[in-house]
Design a protein around this motif. Structure first.
Motif, short mmCIF file in Angstrom:
data_model
loop_
_atom_site.label_atom_id
_atom_site.label_comp_id
_atom_site.label_asym_id
_atom_site.label_seq_id
_atom_site.Cartn_x
_atom_site.Cartn_y
_atom_site.Cartn_z
N THR A 168 0.62 -1.25 -0.15
CA THR A 168 -0.12 -0.08 -0.12
C THR A 168 0.89 1.35 -0.11
O THR A 168 0.69 2.12 -0.68
N ILE A 169 1.81 1.26 1.00
CA ILE A 169 2.77 2.48 1.16
C ILE A 169 3.56 2.52 -0.32
O ILE A 169 3.58 3.69 -1.04
N ALA A 170 4.06 1.55 -1.00
CA ALA A 170 4.67 1.57 -2.14
C ALA A 170 3.87 2.06 -3.32
O ALA A 170 4.35 2.80 -4.18
N ALA A 171 2.57 1.63 -3.32
CA ALA A 171 1.55 2.15 -4.52
C ALA A 171 1.28 3.72 -4.13
O ALA A 171 1.49 4.38 -5.13
N GLN A 172 1.40 4.14 -3.11
CA GLN A 172 1.12 5.57 -2.83
C GLN A 172 2.25 6.31 -3.32
O GLN A 172 2.55 7.24 -3.83
N LEU A 173 3.80 5.70 -3.05
CA LEU A 173 4.84 6.44 -3.38
C LEU A 173 4.81 6.28 -4.82
O LEU A 173 5.54 7.25 -5.40
N ALA A 174 4.51 5.05 -5.30
CA ALA A 174 4.58 5.09 -6.75
C ALA A 174 3.86 6.23 -7.59
O ALA A 174 4.34 6.76 -8.69
N GLU A 175 2.57 6.54 -7.03
CA GLU A 175 1.91 7.56 -7.53
C GLU A 175 2.53 8.89 -7.48
O GLU A 175 2.58 9.54 -8.62
N ILE A 176 3.30 9.17 -6.33
CA ILE A 176 3.89 10.47 -6.28
C ILE A 176 5.09 10.39 -7.30
O ILE A 176 5.38 11.31 -7.73
N GLY A 177 5.83 9.35 -7.24
CA GLY A 177 7.05 9.03 -8.17
C GLY A 177 6.61 9.24 -9.52
O GLY A 177 7.31 9.69 -10.33
#
Length: 178
Positions: free
Chosen positions: A74-83
């Protein structure tokens, strides 16, 4: 945790042209699925029954935090959106310079980590102030990993390990959350 987070980020990130190579990180023992991680008990014995790992600090046992794969994803997905948003801000010259550093086999692990750190610092200064600096730096390091591996896929293992080292040094197990 850093390895799992970066791996999940790359899986979730759009424009990742080397996704078919990601499983090679697992087969080479660079990333382990959470359920395969072995834990040590207070006597140093390996545990495979899900007991938490820990260490002693000031004579008292301190347990390492449990890592939940779903939370990491979940955290990785949120960070990927920002990325994906920050990706557009990264100039090709920065990526090309990093690629050259990664291709230079004479650079030590510390030197290549320093190069990544400097690139992240430069990029972080240009990021909008509405994004927390620590989170921006984490995401930028991960996006640079993706961009370098997209440019030269055979560098995936080296850039992945370097980024994990960078994250470990700069965030000490802390993961900026939304």
């Amino acid at each position: 945790m850093e390895r799992m987070l970066l791996f999940a980020f790359l899986e979730e990130s759009s424009g990742c042209e080397f996704k078919e190579q990601l499983p090679s990180l697992r087969s080479q023992g660079i990333v382990y699925p959470l359920q395969d991680i072995l834990y040590c008990d207070s006597d140093g014995e390996l545990q495979t029954d899900g007991n938490r790992s820990g260490h002693f600090q000031n004579g008292e046992q301190v347990f390492d935090p449990e890592v939940n794969e779903e939370i990491v994803r979940t955290i990785a997905a949120q960070l990927a959106e920002i990325g994906d948003q920050l990706d557009k801000e990264i100039k090709a010259k920065v990526v090309n310079d990093l690629v050259q550093h990664f291709l230079n086999e004479n650079l030590s692990r510390e030197e290549i980590t320093r190069c990544l750190s400097q690139a992240v610092e430069v990029l972080a200064r240009a990021i909008p102030s509405d994004l927390e600096r620590e989170k921006a730096m984490l995401v930028l390091a991960m996006v640079l990993t993706k961009k370098v591996a997209n440019k030269v896929p055979f560098l995936l293992q080296r850039v992945f390990s370097t980024t994990v080292n960078y994250i470990s040094q700069h965030f000490h197990g802390r993961v900026p959350r939304e």
